[in-house]
Design an enzyme around this catalytic site. Sequence first.
Site, PDB file in Angstrom:
ATOM      1  N   ARG A 128       0.725  -1.136   0.122  1.00  0.00           N
ATOM      2  CA  ARG A 128      -0.036   0.005   0.116  1.00  0.00           C
ATOM      3  C   ARG A 128       0.847   1.262  -0.025  1.00  0.00           C
ATOM      4  NH1 ARG A 128      -3.027  -3.075   3.442  1.00  0.00           N
ATOM      5  NH2 ARG A 128      -4.808  -3.834   2.411  1.00  0.00           N
ATOM      6  N   LYS A 150       5.039  11.425 -11.570  1.00  0.00           N
ATOM      7  CA  LYS A 150       4.098  10.602 -12.097  1.00  0.00           C
ATOM      8  C   LYS A 150       4.966   9.164 -12.333  1.00  0.00           C
ATOM      9  CE  LYS A 150       2.153  13.902 -15.739  1.00  0.00           C
ATOM     10  NZ  LYS A 150       1.981  13.908 -17.136  1.00  0.00           N
ATOM     11  N   GLU A 192      14.378  17.399 -24.268  1.00  0.00           N
ATOM     12  CA  GLU A 192      13.590  17.910 -23.325  1.00  0.00           C
ATOM     13  C   GLU A 192      14.007  19.316 -22.557  1.00  0.00           C
ATOM     14  OE1 GLU A 192      10.543  16.728 -22.839  1.00  0.00           O
ATOM     15  OE2 GLU A 192      10.431  14.561 -23.694  1.00  0.00           O
ATOM     16  N   LYS A 233      11.348  22.269 -14.136  1.00  0.00           N
ATOM     17  CA  LYS A 233      10.087  21.330 -14.081  1.00  0.00           C
ATOM     18  C   LYS A 233       9.321  21.392 -12.679  1.00  0.00           C
ATOM     19  CE  LYS A 233       8.000  16.989 -15.077  1.00  0.00           C
ATOM     20  NZ  LYS A 233       8.078  15.575 -15.631  1.00  0.00           N
ATOM     21  N   GLU A 243      -1.544  18.209 -12.869  1.00  0.00           N
ATOM     22  CA  GLU A 243      -1.688  18.534 -14.091  1.00  0.00           C
ATOM     23  C   GLU A 243      -3.176  18.645 -14.393  1.00  0.00           C
ATOM     24  OE1 GLU A 243      -0.005  15.995 -16.643  1.00  0.00           O
ATOM     25  OE2 GLU A 243      -0.608  17.117 -18.598  1.00  0.00           O
ATOM     26  N   ARG A 247       0.636  22.893 -15.977  1.00  0.00           N
ATOM     27  CA  ARG A 247       1.603  21.515 -16.451  1.00  0.00           C
ATOM     28  C   ARG A 247       1.337  21.121 -17.852  1.00  0.00           C
ATOM     29  NH1 ARG A 247       2.976  16.625 -12.137  1.00  0.00           N
ATOM     30  NH2 ARG A 247       4.381  15.535 -13.406  1.00  0.00           N
ATOM     31  N   ASN A 251       3.983  20.093 -22.233  1.00  0.00           N
ATOM     32  CA  ASN A 251       3.418  19.317 -23.484  1.00  0.00           C
ATOM     33  C   ASN A 251       3.848  19.974 -24.835  1.00  0.00           C
ATOM     34  OD1 ASN A 251       2.809  16.827 -22.165  1.00  0.00           O
ATOM     35  ND2 ASN A 251       0.707  17.996 -22.173  1.00  0.00           N
ATOM     36  N   HIS A 254       4.700  17.925 -27.872  1.00  0.00           N
ATOM     37  CA  HIS A 254       4.347  16.696 -27.618  1.00  0.00           C
ATOM     38  C   HIS A 254       3.212  16.268 -28.365  1.00  0.00           C
ATOM     39  CE1 HIS A 254       7.563  16.654 -24.615  1.00  0.00           C
ATOM     40  NE2 HIS A 254       7.007  15.581 -24.118  1.00  0.00           N
ATOM     41  N   HIS A 258       3.884  13.111 -30.421  1.00  0.00           N
ATOM     42  CA  HIS A 258       3.087  11.914 -29.980  1.00  0.00           C
ATOM     43  C   HIS A 258       2.706  11.171 -31.273  1.00  0.00           C
ATOM     44  CE1 HIS A 258       2.625  12.783 -25.536  1.00  0.00           C
ATOM     45  NE2 HIS A 258       3.815  12.101 -25.356  1.00  0.00           N
ATOM     46  N   HIS A 272      11.267   9.000 -28.337  1.00  0.00           N
ATOM     47  CA  HIS A 272      10.449  10.051 -27.902  1.00  0.00           C
ATOM     48  C   HIS A 272      11.039  11.534 -28.046  1.00  0.00           C
ATOM     49  CE1 HIS A 272       7.506  11.876 -25.273  1.00  0.00           C
ATOM     50  NE2 HIS A 272       8.593  12.603 -24.641  1.00  0.00           N
TER      51      HIS A 272
HETATM   52  N1  LIG Z   1       7.028  10.089 -15.342  1.00  0.00           N
HETATM   53  C1  LIG Z   1       7.077  11.013 -16.303  1.00  0.00           C
HETATM   54  O1  LIG Z   1       6.813  12.321 -15.819  1.00  0.00           O
HETATM   55  C2  LIG Z   1       7.815  10.844 -17.482  1.00  0.00           C
HETATM   56  C3  LIG Z   1       8.146  11.972 -18.338  1.00  0.00           C
HETATM   57  C4  LIG Z   1       8.754  11.789 -19.468  1.00  0.00           C
HETATM   58  C5  LIG Z   1       8.979  10.468 -20.108  1.00  0.00           C
HETATM   59  N2  LIG Z   1       8.591   9.472 -19.390  1.00  0.00           N
HETATM   60  C6  LIG Z   1       8.927   8.016 -19.716  1.00  0.00           C
HETATM   61  O2  LIG Z   1      10.206   7.871 -19.669  1.00  0.00           O
HETATM   62  C7  LIG Z   1      10.354   6.756 -20.698  1.00  0.00           C
HETATM   63  C8  LIG Z   1      11.538   7.088 -21.595  1.00  0.00           C
HETATM   64  O3  LIG Z   1      12.653   7.145 -20.556  1.00  0.00           O
HETATM   65  P1  LIG Z   1      14.040   7.159 -21.457  1.00  0.00           P
HETATM   66  O4  LIG Z   1      14.262   7.948 -22.520  1.00  0.00           O
HETATM   67  O5  LIG Z   1      15.034   7.233 -20.218  1.00  0.00           O
HETATM   68  O6  LIG Z   1      14.189   5.424 -21.821  1.00  0.00           O
HETATM   69  P2  LIG Z   1      14.636   4.299 -21.114  1.00  0.00           P
HETATM   70  O7  LIG Z   1      14.416   4.161 -19.739  1.00  0.00           O
HETATM   71  O8  LIG Z   1      14.208   3.058 -21.900  1.00  0.00           O
HETATM   72  O9  LIG Z   1      16.130   4.382 -21.522  1.00  0.00           O
HETATM   73  C9  LIG Z   1      16.856   4.529 -22.724  1.00  0.00           C
HETATM   74  C10 LIG Z   1      17.921   3.453 -23.027  1.00  0.00           C
HETATM   75  O10 LIG Z   1      19.262   3.897 -22.471  1.00  0.00           O
HETATM   76  C11 LIG Z   1      19.654   2.818 -21.454  1.00  0.00           C
HETATM   77  N3  LIG Z   1      20.299   3.457 -20.329  1.00  0.00           N
HETATM   78  C12 LIG Z   1      19.617   4.290 -19.308  1.00  0.00           C
HETATM   79  N4  LIG Z   1      20.640   4.926 -18.870  1.00  0.00           N
HETATM   80  C13 LIG Z   1      21.889   4.345 -19.135  1.00  0.00           C
HETATM   81  C14 LIG Z   1      23.318   4.546 -18.985  1.00  0.00           C
HETATM   82  N5  LIG Z   1      23.707   5.677 -17.932  1.00  0.00           N
HETATM   83  N6  LIG Z   1      24.216   3.952 -19.588  1.00  0.00           N
HETATM   84  C15 LIG Z   1      23.763   3.048 -20.377  1.00  0.00           C
HETATM   85  N7  LIG Z   1      22.792   2.632 -20.782  1.00  0.00           N
HETATM   86  C16 LIG Z   1      21.668   3.365 -20.239  1.00  0.00           C
HETATM   87  C17 LIG Z   1      18.295   2.022 -21.035  1.00  0.00           C
HETATM   88  O11 LIG Z   1      18.646   0.824 -21.058  1.00  0.00           O
HETATM   89  C18 LIG Z   1      17.464   2.039 -22.494  1.00  0.00           C
HETATM   90  O12 LIG Z   1      17.950   1.144 -23.336  1.00  0.00           O
HETATM   91  C19 LIG Z   1       9.051   6.511 -21.377  1.00  0.00           C
HETATM   92  O13 LIG Z   1       8.497   5.350 -21.102  1.00  0.00           O
HETATM   93  C20 LIG Z   1       8.283   7.792 -20.992  1.00  0.00           C
HETATM   94  O14 LIG Z   1       7.120   7.436 -20.884  1.00  0.00           O
HETATM   95  C21 LIG Z   1       7.863   9.680 -18.035  1.00  0.00           C
HETATM   96 ZN   LIG Z   2       8.715  14.256 -23.321  1.00  0.00          ZN
END
Ligand SMILES: NC(=O)c1ccc[n+]([C@@H]2O[C@H](COP(=O)([O-])OP(=O)(O)OC[C@H]3O[C@@H](n4cnc5c(N)ncnc54)[C@H](O)[C@@H]3O)[C@@H](O)[C@H]2O)c1
Ligand SMILES: [Zn+2]
Length: 372
Positions: A128, A150, A192, A233, A243, A247, A251, A254, A258, A272
């Site tokens: 929980r 989030k 970003e 941020k 949001e 917030r 986007n 985006h 998207h 992305h």
């Molecule tokens: N929660 C939020 O507010 C929010 C905001 C933006 C994006 N997101 C989410 O974030 C995700 C994308 O995140 P991302 O771009 O970090 O993708 P990811 O977590 O897939 O990382 C990208 C790649 O880099 C590798 N990697 C990460 N750090 C590394 C390091 N230091 N050394 C070697 N390899 C490394 C990972 O294994 C992966 O293959 C999406 O799912 C998106 O929806 C969430």
């Molecule tokens: Zn983004």
Amino acid sequence: MSLQHPPLHTVHVPLGERAYDIVIAPDAIDSAGERLAAMFPGARYGIVTDQNVAEAQLPRLLASLDAAGLAHAEIVLPAGEATKSWTHLQTAVDAILAARLERNDILIALGGGVIGDLAGFAAAIARRGMDFVQIPTSLLAQVDSSVGGKTGINSGHGKNLVGAFHQPRLVLADQQALDTLPPRQFAAGYAEVVKYGLIDDEDFFFWLEANYPEIAAGGPARAEAIARACAAKARVVVEDEKETGVRALLNLGHTFGHALEKATGYSDRLLHGEGVAIGMALAHRFSARLGLAPSQDVGRIEAHLKAAGLPTTLADIPGDLPPTDTLMDAIAQDKKVSRGALTFILTRGIGKAFIERGVEAQAVKSFLEDMR
Ligand SMILES: NC(=O)c1ccc[n+]([C@@H]2O[C@H](COP(=O)([O-])OP(=O)(O)OC[C@H]3O[C@@H](n4cnc5c(N)ncnc54)[C@H](O)[C@@H]3O)[C@@H](O)[C@H]2O)c1
Ligand SMILES: [Zn+2]
């Protein structure tokens, strides 16, 4: 607490009872054990990570926890967006329970946004609700997904449709960890960073233009860029935690982004952040076409994104794109349409983005057709 290497930057996120710090330091992983021991006396740790990060960064974290005498269990999941699923959520939660982590123990998310979102959600629902700490290792995670609370997974119905707001207790952003990140992933995260300048801080955008080489190389400018992006941020999140209003400015780029991610099947064709880069360029072009923004700003933004190795036009996406109508369907799905009007983040120029609720779908469609 005495740390040998004091942090270069700390960004405080003032969310009342859920307030926390984002510590940005080149050795944030190496000093994690000492810091956690001081913050959470007696806690044990579950570390969720993915296979790539387990190889590249986990040894540093384990050495740090071991040196501080902290007990830990590791949960290593496959890398990639597909990990944000019910199946892997279940794996993570079961592993937390099997390791007998209690409510006052700490879950650590060590990885990019995928791991941060999944582990954060696991922490929100296991027993929980457990406390969790983000150690983001991708640039995108350091400046975006680890800040704001989030968390969640994807569903067959779409991305990020299942989740919870669950704020971390601490974020440790180690810019040295980015040295093992693939360059294309670094560039995607950088989109970003640029976004925060374009939203409401032209000075930050100009600073990024001038300092990009040093940011890419690492060092103090990289830490400063991360800190300024996190602070930007955090300001928006504090103003609008759940949001409902401002917030939405986050986007910027985006809606187009998207739609393009969807059109390319969320594949390697377009990351992305790459979709966001094209989306930001398009949002500025579209705003210029509506007579809202100066067209020289569009050129300046595109030049900087290109310098950072990012795409800026539809033609930069490898392979064929679906027809404009299909892109429009994706846009309509992403943003609520009311009577043919769409909500878009538009702009009056660099650092002057705003929320526009009455954008005509027909105007967007003819714009996209001209961009092909
Ligand atoms: N929660 C939020 O507010 C929010 C905001 C933006 C994006 N997101 C989410 O974030 C995700 C994308 O995140 P991302 O771009 O970090 O993708 P990811 O977590 O897939 O990382 C990208 C790649 O880099 C590798 N990697 C990460 N750090 C590394 C390091 N230091 N050394 C070697 N390899 C490394 C990972 O294994 C992966 O293959 C999406 O799912 C998106 O929806 C969430
Ligand atoms: Zn983004």
